[in-house]
Design a protein around this motif. Structure first.
Motif, PDB file in Angstrom:
ATOM      1  N   GLN A 257      62.250  21.119  -7.270  1.00 30.35           N
ATOM      2  CA  GLN A 257      61.450  20.517  -7.530  1.00 30.35           C
ATOM      3  C   GLN A 257      59.968  20.515  -7.787  1.00 30.35           C
ATOM      4  OE1 GLN A 257      63.211  16.986  -8.588  1.00 30.35           O
ATOM      5  NE2 GLN A 257      64.367  17.496 -10.299  1.00 30.35           N
ATOM      6  N   GLU A 258      59.849  20.250  -6.114  1.00 31.44           N
ATOM      7  CA  GLU A 258      58.309  19.898  -5.640  1.00 31.44           C
ATOM      8  C   GLU A 258      57.927  21.585  -5.345  1.00 31.44           C
ATOM      9  OE1 GLU A 258      55.464  18.352  -1.803  1.00 31.44           O
ATOM     10  OE2 GLU A 258      57.343  17.838  -2.200  1.00 31.44           O
ATOM     11  N   ALA A 259      58.701  22.599  -4.875  1.00 29.27           N
ATOM     12  CA  ALA A 259      58.460  23.924  -4.732  1.00 29.27           C
ATOM     13  C   ALA A 259      57.947  24.595  -5.730  1.00 29.27           C
ATOM     14  CB  ALA A 259      59.762  24.564  -4.374  1.00 29.27           C
ATOM     15  N   ILE A 260      59.134  24.583  -6.924  1.00 36.62           N
ATOM     16  CA  ILE A 260      58.449  25.036  -8.121  1.00 36.62           C
ATOM     17  C   ILE A 260      57.301  24.649  -8.707  1.00 36.62           C
ATOM     18  CG2 ILE A 260      59.583  24.880 -10.333  1.00 36.62           C
ATOM     19  CD1 ILE A 260      62.337  24.511  -9.126  1.00 36.62           C
ATOM     20  N   PHE A 261      57.046  23.043  -8.795  1.00 37.09           N
ATOM     21  CA  PHE A 261      55.573  23.411  -8.976  1.00 37.09           C
ATOM     22  C   PHE A 261      54.274  23.559  -8.294  1.00 37.09           C
ATOM     23  CE2 PHE A 261      57.797  18.808 -11.338  1.00 37.09           C
ATOM     24  CZ  PHE A 261      57.441  19.287 -12.322  1.00 37.09           C
TER      25      PHE A 261
ATOM     26  N   VAL B  33      58.762   6.414  -3.437  1.00 35.40           N
ATOM     27  CA  VAL B  33      58.123   4.969  -4.294  1.00 35.40           C
ATOM     28  C   VAL B  33      59.486   4.541  -4.775  1.00 35.40           C
ATOM     29  CG1 VAL B  33      57.997   4.574  -6.684  1.00 35.40           C
ATOM     30  CG2 VAL B  33      56.162   6.040  -4.613  1.00 35.40           C
ATOM     31  N   THR B  34      60.697   5.520  -5.640  1.00 31.83           N
ATOM     32  CA  THR B  34      61.720   4.923  -5.563  1.00 31.83           C
ATOM     33  C   THR B  34      62.300   3.670  -4.887  1.00 31.83           C
ATOM     34  OG1 THR B  34      63.122   7.111  -4.856  1.00 31.83           O
ATOM     35  CG2 THR B  34      62.285   7.107  -6.967  1.00 31.83           C
ATOM     36  N   THR B  35      62.363   4.326  -3.382  1.00 30.65           N
ATOM     37  CA  THR B  35      62.955   3.152  -2.588  1.00 30.65           C
ATOM     38  C   THR B  35      62.322   1.769  -2.721  1.00 30.65           C
ATOM     39  OG1 THR B  35      63.706   5.131  -0.953  1.00 30.65           O
ATOM     40  CG2 THR B  35      63.360   2.822  -0.365  1.00 30.65           C
ATOM     41  N   ALA B  36      61.286   2.122  -2.575  1.00 33.86           N
ATOM     42  CA  ALA B  36      60.000   1.036  -2.410  1.00 33.86           C
ATOM     43  C   ALA B  36      60.394   0.372  -4.224  1.00 33.86           C
ATOM     44  CB  ALA B  36      58.913   1.306  -2.438  1.00 33.86           C
ATOM     45  N   ARG B  37      60.670   0.772  -5.466  1.00 37.39           N
ATOM     46  CA  ARG B  37      61.243   0.648  -6.630  1.00 37.39           C
ATOM     47  C   ARG B  37      62.130  -0.654  -6.818  1.00 37.39           C
ATOM     48  NH1 ARG B  37      65.179   1.406  -9.355  1.00 37.39           N
ATOM     49  NH2 ARG B  37      65.320   3.172  -9.050  1.00 37.39           N
TER      50      ARG B  37
ATOM     51  N   ALA C 155      59.162  13.666  -0.890  1.00 38.60           N
ATOM     52  CA  ALA C 155      59.299  12.470  -0.465  1.00 38.60           C
ATOM     53  C   ALA C 155      58.091  11.447  -0.136  1.00 38.60           C
ATOM     54  CB  ALA C 155      58.678  13.053   1.398  1.00 38.60           C
ATOM     55  N   THR C 156      56.893  11.062  -0.568  1.00 36.06           N
ATOM     56  CA  THR C 156      56.204  10.050  -1.323  1.00 36.06           C
ATOM     57  C   THR C 156      56.925   9.845  -2.484  1.00 36.06           C
ATOM     58  OG1 THR C 156      54.455  10.789  -0.594  1.00 36.06           O
ATOM     59  CG2 THR C 156      53.842   9.440  -2.117  1.00 36.06           C
ATOM     60  N   THR C 157      57.731  10.638  -3.539  1.00 38.28           N
ATOM     61  CA  THR C 157      58.307   9.925  -4.756  1.00 38.28           C
ATOM     62  C   THR C 157      59.810   9.679  -4.308  1.00 38.28           C
ATOM     63  OG1 THR C 157      57.817  12.366  -5.823  1.00 38.28           O
ATOM     64  CG2 THR C 157      59.639  10.181  -6.817  1.00 38.28           C
TER      65      THR C 157
ATOM     66  N   VAL D 228      60.780  11.717 -16.454  1.00 38.78           N
ATOM     67  CA  VAL D 228      59.687  12.686 -17.009  1.00 38.78           C
ATOM     68  C   VAL D 228      58.447  11.450 -15.537  1.00 38.78           C
ATOM     69  CG1 VAL D 228      58.230  12.603 -17.828  1.00 38.78           C
ATOM     70  CG2 VAL D 228      59.172  13.042 -19.389  1.00 38.78           C
ATOM     71  N   SER D 229      58.678  10.421 -15.244  1.00 40.36           N
ATOM     72  CA  SER D 229      57.396   9.423 -14.969  1.00 40.36           C
ATOM     73  C   SER D 229      57.811  10.378 -13.065  1.00 40.36           C
ATOM     74  CB  SER D 229      58.043   8.022 -15.308  1.00 40.36           C
ATOM     75  OG  SER D 229      57.759   7.629 -15.837  1.00 40.36           O
ATOM     76  N   VAL D 230      59.860  10.376 -12.788  1.00 41.60           N
ATOM     77  CA  VAL D 230      59.383  11.095 -11.288  1.00 41.60           C
ATOM     78  C   VAL D 230      59.246  12.055 -11.240  1.00 41.60           C
ATOM     79  CG1 VAL D 230      61.987  12.062  -9.943  1.00 41.60           C
ATOM     80  CG2 VAL D 230      61.922   9.178 -11.209  1.00 41.60           C
ATOM     81  N   LEU D 231      59.528  13.422 -11.847  1.00 45.01           N
ATOM     82  CA  LEU D 231      58.626  14.532 -12.050  1.00 45.01           C
ATOM     83  C   LEU D 231      57.222  14.948 -12.458  1.00 45.01           C
ATOM     84  CD1 LEU D 231      61.240  16.420 -14.472  1.00 45.01           C
ATOM     85  CD2 LEU D 231      61.208  16.452 -12.136  1.00 45.01           C
ATOM     86  N   SER D 232      56.264  13.542 -12.784  1.00 46.00           N
ATOM     87  CA  SER D 232      54.722  13.752 -12.815  1.00 46.00           C
ATOM     88  C   SER D 232      54.886  12.833 -10.899  1.00 46.00           C
ATOM     89  CB  SER D 232      54.508  12.989 -13.553  1.00 46.00           C
ATOM     90  OG  SER D 232      54.800  12.990 -15.356  1.00 46.00           O
TER      91      SER D 232
END
Length: 280
Positions: A110-114, A193-197, A188-190, A176-180
């Protein structure tokens, strides 16, 4: 649509494989065992980022340490309240490991596509990957009979339709929030974030429902806080010093203080050329 359909076919195959293996592993693993594996998601995401064309990310050592502290802290905090011990099964471990491999590809793809197609929107990626992924789900549901069981159950309990609509709306906002986050900060940062969530959700449940906290809970929270703090530390960048010769011509400028500048420039150029190559 910015990207070709074949890009979303590959993305949807990975997405549906991840969800299918994750849900299916619960038939062979209990929840604490599955959570132990899924909490490590950020580590394979960081490792796989170095091999995805168009990314080739290299993370500093302190980010790997930060991710490890976060993962260990979350596992300790979660298992401190588990009513049962982790129950492992060979088939379940293979399935959840496969889900982790799929997850490591998913975020980085997903990051590569963006990155390679900046005009790609979150709405396009979510819609296309869901529509293309639907054919991947229907055959297994027909073979196992789950589609007919779900249809009959919803017909007998009409309130389920309302629950599904609400869940779909909540899932849409979350995706949408995760993709943003992936588009802005990277996979990796995402994942961190989801792990910390998850840790924040667990902590809030203890504060709201006033459940007792043990020493293991405190140790887990301390490790999580250390991991987040380490992640927030600024990167250590080495300054580049330039010396201007007595000649007024700009071409006589020389770079000093950084003997490997020529090699770094060559690597930067090669990475730029690599990012220009198509993902598929």
């Amino acid at each position: 649509m910015v990207n070709p359909w074949k890009t979303y076919v590959k993305l949807s195959a990975v997405l549906m494989g991840s969800h299918g293996l994750t849900k299916g592993s619960l038939a062979f693993l209990n929840y604490p065992a599955q959570l132990m594996f899924k909490s490590t998601k950020v580590l394979p995401v960081m490792v796989m980022g170095a091999f995805i064309p168009g990314l080739r990310r290299k993370y500093p050592a302190h980010e790997y340490i930060s991710a490890t502290l976060l993962v260990v802290g979350l596992i300790l905090f979660t298992l401190a309240d588990a009513q049962t011990s982790p129950n492992f099964s060979v088939i379940g471990v293979v399935m959840v490991t496969g889900a982790l491999v799929m997850d490591s590809f998913l975020g980085n793809l997903q990051e590569a596509i963006f990155t390679m197609n900046p005009e790609t929107t979150q709405m396009e990626m979510l819609f296309c990957s869901t529509v293309v992924g639907l054919p991947f789900l229907i055959p297994p549901m027909l073979l196992t009979g789950e589609l007919f069981k779900a249809w009959n159950s919803c017909s007998q309990h009409l309130y389920v339709y309302g629950v599904l609509v609400f869940e779909a709306m909540a899932t849409f906002i979350g995706q949408v929030s995760v993709l943003s986050l992936i588009a802005i900060f990277g996979a990796a940062t995402t994942a961190m974030v989801t792990t910390a969530r998850k840790a924040v959700t667990l902590l809030l449940s203890y504060l709201i429902f006033t459940k007792p906290l043990t020493e293991q809970h405190g140790t887990g929270l301390l490790l999580i806080a250390m991991g987040i703090t380490l992640k927030l530390l600024p990167a250590d960048t080495k300054p580049v010093y330039r010396r201007v010769s007595s000649s007024s011509s700009p071409s006589t400028n020389e770079t000093i203080g950084n003997p490997s500048s020529t090699g770094e420039e060559m690597r930067a150029k090669s990475e730029i050329e690599e990012e220009k190559t198509p993902l598929v």
